[in-house]
Structures are given as C-alpha cells and as structure tokens.
Design a protein around this motif. Sequence first.
Motif, PDB file in Angstrom:
ATOM      1  N   MET A  48       0.844  -1.191   0.000  1.00  0.00           N
ATOM      2  CA  MET A  48       0.000   0.000   0.000  1.00  0.00           C
ATOM      3  C   MET A  48       0.883   1.246   0.000  1.00  0.00           C
ATOM      4  O   MET A  48       1.778   1.384   0.820  1.00  0.00           O
ATOM      5  N   THR A  49       0.663   2.136  -0.943  1.00  0.00           N
ATOM      6  CA  THR A  49       1.411   3.393  -0.960  1.00  0.00           C
ATOM      7  C   THR A  49       0.591   4.469  -0.284  1.00  0.00           C
ATOM      8  O   THR A  49      -0.405   4.929  -0.814  1.00  0.00           O
ATOM      9  N   SER A  50       1.013   4.848   0.909  1.00  0.00           N
ATOM     10  CA  SER A  50       0.276   5.850   1.673  1.00  0.00           C
ATOM     11  C   SER A  50       0.822   7.236   1.402  1.00  0.00           C
ATOM     12  O   SER A  50       1.944   7.398   0.938  1.00  0.00           O
ATOM     13  N   VAL A  51       0.008   8.225   1.697  1.00  0.00           N
ATOM     14  CA  VAL A  51       0.427   9.610   1.536  1.00  0.00           C
ATOM     15  C   VAL A  51       1.458   9.970   2.581  1.00  0.00           C
ATOM     16  O   VAL A  51       2.427  10.661   2.327  1.00  0.00           O
ATOM     17  N   ASN A  52       1.270   9.496   3.763  1.00  0.00           N
ATOM     18  CA  ASN A  52       2.178   9.826   4.851  1.00  0.00           C
ATOM     19  C   ASN A  52       2.088   8.738   5.902  1.00  0.00           C
ATOM     20  O   ASN A  52       1.054   8.106   6.056  1.00  0.00           O
ATOM     21  N   TRP A 105      13.621   5.462  -6.026  1.00  0.00           N
ATOM     22  CA  TRP A 105      12.230   5.566  -5.553  1.00  0.00           C
ATOM     23  C   TRP A 105      12.062   6.534  -4.391  1.00  0.00           C
ATOM     24  O   TRP A 105      11.023   7.177  -4.264  1.00  0.00           O
ATOM     25  N   LYS A 106      13.084   6.673  -3.530  1.00  0.00           N
ATOM     26  CA  LYS A 106      12.951   7.555  -2.367  1.00  0.00           C
ATOM     27  C   LYS A 106      12.759   9.007  -2.782  1.00  0.00           C
ATOM     28  O   LYS A 106      11.888   9.708  -2.253  1.00  0.00           O
ATOM     29  N   LEU A 111       4.771   0.507  -9.522  1.00  0.00           N
ATOM     30  CA  LEU A 111       5.814  -0.459  -9.172  1.00  0.00           C
ATOM     31  C   LEU A 111       5.719  -0.866  -7.704  1.00  0.00           C
ATOM     32  O   LEU A 111       5.934  -2.038  -7.355  1.00  0.00           O
ATOM     33  N   HIS A 112       5.397   0.088  -6.846  1.00  0.00           N
ATOM     34  CA  HIS A 112       5.216  -0.196  -5.413  1.00  0.00           C
ATOM     35  C   HIS A 112       4.141  -1.269  -5.231  1.00  0.00           C
ATOM     36  O   HIS A 112       4.343  -2.247  -4.499  1.00  0.00           O
ATOM     37  N   GLU A 113       3.008  -1.083  -5.907  1.00  0.00           N
ATOM     38  CA  GLU A 113       1.913  -2.041  -5.757  1.00  0.00           C
ATOM     39  C   GLU A 113       2.235  -3.377  -6.417  1.00  0.00           C
ATOM     40  O   GLU A 113       1.841  -4.436  -5.912  1.00  0.00           O
ATOM     41  N   LEU A 114       2.958  -3.358  -7.524  1.00  0.00           N
ATOM     42  CA  LEU A 114       3.364  -4.614  -8.165  1.00  0.00           C
ATOM     43  C   LEU A 114       4.294  -5.407  -7.252  1.00  0.00           C
ATOM     44  O   LEU A 114       4.238  -6.637  -7.211  1.00  0.00           O
ATOM     45  N   GLY A 169      -2.435   4.133  -3.795  1.00  0.00           N
ATOM     46  CA  GLY A 169      -2.787   2.863  -4.403  1.00  0.00           C
ATOM     47  C   GLY A 169      -2.813   1.760  -3.375  1.00  0.00           C
ATOM     48  O   GLY A 169      -2.397   1.939  -2.230  1.00  0.00           O
ATOM     49  N   SER A 170      -3.326   0.597  -3.764  1.00  0.00           N
ATOM     50  CA  SER A 170      -3.315  -0.566  -2.885  1.00  0.00           C
ATOM     51  C   SER A 170      -3.346  -1.825  -3.744  1.00  0.00           C
ATOM     52  O   SER A 170      -3.654  -1.772  -4.939  1.00  0.00           O
ATOM     53  N   CYS A 171      -3.003  -2.945  -3.106  1.00  0.00           N
ATOM     54  CA  CYS A 171      -2.970  -4.230  -3.804  1.00  0.00           C
ATOM     55  C   CYS A 171      -3.684  -5.252  -2.943  1.00  0.00           C
ATOM     56  O   CYS A 171      -3.351  -5.411  -1.760  1.00  0.00           O
TER      57      CYS A 171
END
Length: 263
Positions: free
Chosen positions: A1-5, A246-247, A220-223, A193-195
């Motif tokens: 899961m890519t979070s905002v913060n 990515w950072k 890519l994070h979710e993949l 996003g989320s997976c």
Amino acid sequence: MTSVNSKEGNKEEYAFIYGDEAVSYEVVRKSVPQGSSHQKVKRKITIKVHPNCEVVVTSPEDANREDIHQAVMKRAKWIYDALKEFRGHLEYVQAKHYVSGEMQFYLGRRYVLKIVEDADALPTVKMTRGKLLVTLTRFNDDKTAMVRALVCNWYKVRAERIFHERLSELLPQATWVDGLPSFRVLPMTKQWGSCSAKGNLMLNPHLIKAPKECIDYVILHELCHIAEHNHSDKFWRLLTSVMPNWKEVKNRLDGMAELYLNE
C-alpha cells in the motif's frame, strides 16, 4: 500500500526558537539493533520535515535529551527553510470552488481552469494552451456541481488510460508477475494505491495529476506487493531493484500530495 504519509513509534514533543518563531518537533525513539558481535550498532539522530509541516526527529531510545537538542539546533536553519517552503505550498491548498482562474494539475503540469458558456455546444472538458477548458451549454444554479462532475470524470477517464499504458510499459520489469493484473481507479483520501491479496490493484485517480515518474513509482510499489505483501526489507530491496531512485520520487510526490488530493 502506498500511503500519503506515515509515522511510527512513540513520540515526545519539544520546541526551539528560531528568529521570532517557536518551532515544535517530535522525537521518535527507536531501539538500537544488535550487531553480529553482540555490540550495539550506533544509530544516528535523523531529522525530517514532512510536507504537512511536521518536524520529526528519530533517535536511539537511549539518546541524551541534550544531544538531541544540539543535533536539532545544528540544522535549525535547514528546518526553518524547509518549513517555509512547505508552507508556501500549503498556501495554495484551498477547497476548490470550480470557478475560472483556479489551478488544476495534470501529469505534473499546472493548468488554469476556464469555464465558458456555449448554447450550441455539448458539455465538454479539454486542455488547450495551458488551460483546462470546461464548456457548459448554459450557466445555472447547478453550474459548480456540473463543472466539478465534468472535471472529475475527465480526470478518471484520463487516469484509466494513462495508468493502463504505464502498467503495460512497466510490467516487463516485474518478472514475478504473471499476466496483466486487473486494476480499478478508485478515489482514496489517504492512499495513492493498494494491492489486494489476490493481486488486484487499485489506483487513486488524483495520481494522474502527478508526473509520470511518480505514477510509475506507485504502480511499481503495488506490483512489488504481489510478491511481498508487507513492507519487509525484502519488499524494499525488490522495489529498489526496479526503481533505484524511488525515495526521491516518493518525496517529490509527498511534497505535492496536499495539492493533488485537494478537490
């Protein structure tokens, strides 16, 4: 899961004076890992200024309060300058009224919203000469709601197309993924996003406002979550293997999150 913060750990709150302003900061203490020789590995005191203007200091759990304060004071100007920059961003974060002159974003670029009335035209949205042009058949009491609906739908349609293109382009790098994963475009307030456990992706339509590199980072994070379901060391190594920078891309996306998610 890519979070905002995200933040973790217990925190303490302190403040320091810079010029005529009191700057508050949080201290998050973390345990120091044991080295292979059973001697403690020294952990540095690190400082981060978040886009929402929170200052977070991470230190070893046994760090002296004075040592933490001195580390903060050594970087006081840097902290103040970072806060000033992020506050400049936040000045533009106001609730959208969907009127001519407001700023909109698309793929990292700024566009000025322009609304026109044309009795002979169908309601449409299109980009033209640095503007996001919305045409209404006529202005009435529902004008704002109509403009908002048209703009949101325009973003959603664009997002579905661009996200599909980027997913297809990036998939060869994700050698651990079989076939083309299904994805949905779904508005989210705190996630890009989320997976799911079955490997289905969900992507935030607001992400279409960000540069393509940021979109690629989230995809890519979710993949990577298809192979590694949590944020383990193995997960971050996998992400680094497909996107070494990515950072900095994540920091760029986080720095504009307030503006991109605003509607």
